[in-house]
Design an enzyme around this catalytic site. Structure first.
Site, short mmCIF file in Angstrom:
data_model
loop_
_atom_site.label_atom_id
_atom_site.label_comp_id
_atom_site.label_asym_id
_atom_site.label_seq_id
_atom_site.Cartn_x
_atom_site.Cartn_y
_atom_site.Cartn_z
CB CYS A 44 -1.35 0.17 0.82
SG CYS A 44 -1.65 1.39 1.41
CB CYS A 49 -3.30 2.78 -1.47
SG CYS A 49 -3.05 1.23 -1.10
CE LYS A 52 -4.76 4.51 -6.36
NZ LYS A 52 -4.78 3.11 -5.81
CE1 TYR A 179 -10.33 -1.88 -6.46
CE2 TYR A 179 -11.14 -4.60 -6.74
CZ TYR A 179 -11.20 -2.98 -6.02
OH TYR A 179 -12.25 -2.81 -5.08
CD GLU A 183 -7.13 2.09 -9.42
OE1 GLU A 183 -5.40 1.67 -8.79
OE2 GLU A 183 -7.68 2.27 -8.00
CG HIS A 437 -28.74 22.62 -3.51
ND1 HIS A 437 -28.23 22.24 -5.04
CD2 HIS A 437 -28.48 24.97 -4.95
CE1 HIS A 437 -28.79 23.66 -6.45
NE2 HIS A 437 -28.56 24.29 -5.92
CD GLU A 442 -28.24 19.37 -4.47
OE1 GLU A 442 -29.05 18.58 -4.20
OE2 GLU A 442 -27.45 19.56 -4.76
P1 NDP Z 1 -8.09 -8.61 -10.58
O1 NDP Z 1 -7.88 -9.17 -10.07
O2 NDP Z 1 -8.83 -6.82 -10.45
O3 NDP Z 1 -7.49 -8.48 -11.90
C1 NDP Z 1 -6.90 -9.11 -12.58
C2 NDP Z 1 -6.79 -8.90 -14.72
O4 NDP Z 1 -5.99 -9.59 -14.64
C3 NDP Z 1 -8.74 -9.92 -14.66
O5 NDP Z 1 -9.82 -8.88 -15.60
C4 NDP Z 1 -8.45 -10.65 -15.14
O6 NDP Z 1 -9.23 -11.57 -16.49
C5 NDP Z 1 -6.82 -10.41 -15.44
N1 NDP Z 1 -6.03 -12.30 -16.15
C6 NDP Z 1 -5.86 -12.61 -15.18
N2 NDP Z 1 -5.05 -13.85 -15.61
C7 NDP Z 1 -4.53 -13.45 -16.85
C8 NDP Z 1 -3.89 -14.03 -18.38
N3 NDP Z 1 -4.03 -15.01 -17.77
N4 NDP Z 1 -3.98 -13.17 -19.01
C9 NDP Z 1 -4.94 -12.04 -19.36
N5 NDP Z 1 -5.49 -11.75 -18.15
C10 NDP Z 1 -5.62 -12.18 -17.25
O7 NDP Z 1 -6.22 -8.04 -9.97
P2 NDP Z 1 -5.02 -6.75 -10.08
O8 NDP Z 1 -4.03 -7.09 -10.17
O9 NDP Z 1 -6.62 -5.48 -10.85
O10 NDP Z 1 -5.77 -5.59 -8.40
C11 NDP Z 1 -5.29 -6.70 -7.61
C12 NDP Z 1 -6.53 -6.53 -5.98
O11 NDP Z 1 -5.54 -6.12 -5.43
C13 NDP Z 1 -7.43 -6.09 -6.64
O12 NDP Z 1 -8.57 -7.17 -6.55
C14 NDP Z 1 -8.20 -5.63 -5.63
O13 NDP Z 1 -8.77 -6.13 -3.99
C15 NDP Z 1 -6.40 -4.85 -4.82
N6 NDP Z 1 -6.50 -3.26 -5.32
C16 NDP Z 1 -7.19 -2.65 -4.75
C17 NDP Z 1 -7.43 -1.06 -5.80
C18 NDP Z 1 -7.87 0.24 -4.66
O14 NDP Z 1 -8.82 -0.48 -3.76
N7 NDP Z 1 -8.61 1.00 -5.38
C19 NDP Z 1 -6.54 -0.89 -6.13
C20 NDP Z 1 -5.08 -1.81 -6.81
C21 NDP Z 1 -5.37 -2.57 -6.20
P3 NDP Z 1 -10.90 -12.18 -16.16
O15 NDP Z 1 -11.50 -10.99 -15.31
O16 NDP Z 1 -10.75 -12.71 -17.38
O17 NDP Z 1 -10.22 -13.23 -14.41
#
Ligand code: NDP
Length: 452
Positions: A44, A49, A52, A179, A183, A437, A442
């Site tokens: 984080c 976080c 970022k 996510y 982002e 407002h 709102e």
């Molecule tokens: P996520 O699990 O959110 O997303 C991973 C993405 O990668 C999905 O779209 C998935 O596709 C895709 N994917 C997985 N494997 C492959 C592959 N082999 N080839 C192509 N695409 C693939 O993970 P993130 O890495 O984005 O983030 C991890 C975690 O960190 C989040 O789940 C969240 O909990 C946390 N986080 C929170 C934030 C916040 O609060 N603002 C900011 C950043 C991270 P598919 O959907 O098809 O499986």
């Protein structure tokens, strides 16, 4: 006679959850050690976080400069962006936070070890060549980005490296639909990089309310992100000029950088857990019970390494519950429902409770209220941004079971609505609340027309 341990609690990993557990345990008079081999504050603070969000702020100025004209401002020269300034200022801020974490741990009375700790067996942790005994071991080692293997995958970067890039490329390819992918696509695009977002599925942010994730997709495209859905990367080829990315249909994107944001995996490799009865899932995460206890009775785990909800505030709350379980009256609990969350993509997405799809599956009859409007900044500022809000109501009880928002300040607004949902607020409570407002928020208390 009771066994004397070197420590009551030995925490492996000084991220959000580990540090909170260590400090709380120490404040209860326990003898605590924390070991960390990388950076204080974990993902984080160092590569998640915090940096970022700083990058998100940086990337929003391009639109704000543009909007300022309508409000009477003229810029005497064209604004230009200097990546090293942002990167190095960010690093200084992170170093400041690392120092604060160091002080928090030291002032709590816990011993801090700068080194990689491994579990030598039940009740035993080795760090920097010495093995210590501990009544309880807490594994809070977090997660690490996962990049699939394919031809040229060695050229792909993870989010970790994005925070210390030497230079910002002219073109970037971001892979993933979660996510981190959305982002970073927003950050790069806002900083002036030609950005391509490649996702293998049909919908970005697929676990969110569909109408809302569609709005994010539309909004990102309107801001200039090139979105490629239903496709994957076959190969990354290194060329004289940079990287050539080959998509499934054999089309090419020349890019200076390829970021794989394809999920994160638990950090349990080479941790010595094979010396214990701890059970891991196939993805490496640790199986724990309701009290965060693993199959080895003296070893506990929490945060990203248990792969429940990978969010900093959740790890912190898990730590509070664990310390209460171990050293308090064991009354604290964690409720994983209605966790508010935000994705700092552009436009921003904030949400708490059930999506419309989830609510339809759970309740016999739901009412959906939406509002879609132009934010006031755009009236003179001239941008194309919109704000969309949605309330999902269980008609039988009138309870609001989902609040969703896409648009500026979504995270800030949804945080407050999270309290309302926790308190069981009904649509009548929302309607009886006086709006502020003029504000975007709102609209959440003035939605009267049921759309579905
Ligand atoms: P996520 O699990 O959110 O997303 C991973 C993405 O990668 C999905 O779209 C998935 O596709 C895709 N994917 C997985 N494997 C492959 C592959 N082999 N080839 C192509 N695409 C693939 O993970 P993130 O890495 O984005 O983030 C991890 C975690 O960190 C989040 O789940 C969240 O909990 C946390 N986080 C929170 C934030 C916040 O609060 N603002 C900011 C950043 C991270 P598919 O959907 O098809 O499986």
């Amino acid at each position: 006679m009771a066994t004397e341990f070197d420590y009551d609690l030995f925490v492996i990993g000084a991220g959000s959850g580990g540090v909170r557990a260590a400090r709380m345990a120490a404040s209860k008079g326990k003898k605590v050690a924390v070991a960390e081999d990388r950076y204080l504050g974990g993902t984080c603070v160092n590569v998640g976080c915090v940096p970022k969000k700083l990058f998100v702020y940086a990337s929003q100025f391009s639109e704000l400069f543009h909007a300022s004209k309508g409000f009477g401002w003229s810029l005497t020269e064209q604004p230009s962006f200097d990546w090293p300034s942002l990167r190095d200022n960010k690093t200084r801020e992170i170093e400041r936070l690392n120092g604060i974490y160091n002080n928090l741990i030291e002032n709590s009375g816990a011993d801090l070890f700068d080194g990689r700790a491994t579990v030598a067996g039940p009740h035993r942790v080795t760090v920097n060549g010495t093995t210590y005994s501990a009544k309880t071991i807490l594994v809070a080692t977090g997660g690490w980005p996962y990049i699939p293997e394919f031809p040229g995958s060695e050229h792909a970067l993870s989010s970790n490296e994005m925070f210390s890039l030497e230079q910002l490329p002219k073109t970037a390819v971001v892979v993933g639909g979660g996510y981190i992918a959305v982002e970073f696509a927003g950050i790069l695009n806002g900083l002036g990089v030609e950005t391509h977002l490649v996702y293998r599925g049909p919908n970005l942010l697929k676990s969110f309310d569909r109408e809302m994730s569609d709005k994010v997709t539309e909004g990102m495209a309107a801001k200039g992100v090139n979105i490629h859905l239903n496709t994957e990367i076959n190969e990354i080829i290194k060329t004289d000029k940079g990287l050539s990315v080959v998509l499934q249909d054999m089309s090419l994107i020349d890019s200076g950088l390829v970021l794989y944001a394809t999920g994160r995996q638990a950090n349990t490799a080479n941790l010595g857990l094979q010396n214990t009865a701890v059970v891991l899932r196939d993805n490496g995460s640790i199986v724990v019970d309701d009290n965060f206890c693993s199959a080895e009775p003296c070893i506990y785990a929490l945060g990203d390494v248990i792969d429940r909800v990978q969010l900093t505030p959740v790890a912190i709350q898990e730590a509070m519950v664990l310390v209460d379980h171990l050293y308090g009256d064991n009354s604290a609990t964690i409720d994983y429902s209605d966790i508010p969350t935000a994705v700092f993509c552009q436009p921003e997405l904030g949400t708490v409770g059930l999506s419309e799809e989830q609510a339809r599956a759970e309740f016999t009859d739901i009412a959906v209220f939406t509002s879609d409007f132009k934010p006031m900044l755009q009236t003179l500022g001239g941008g194309a941004d919109r704000i969309t809000m949605k309330l999902v109501v269980d008609t039988q009880t009138d309870r609001v079971v989902g609040c969703h928002m896409v648009g500026e300040h979504a995270a800030e607004i949804i945080q407050g609505l999270g309290i309302a949902l926790k308190a069981g607020a009904t649509k009548a409570h929302f309607d009886a609340t006086v709006g502020i407002h003029p504000s975007a928020a709102e609209e959440f208390v003035t939605m009267r027309t049921q759309v579905r």
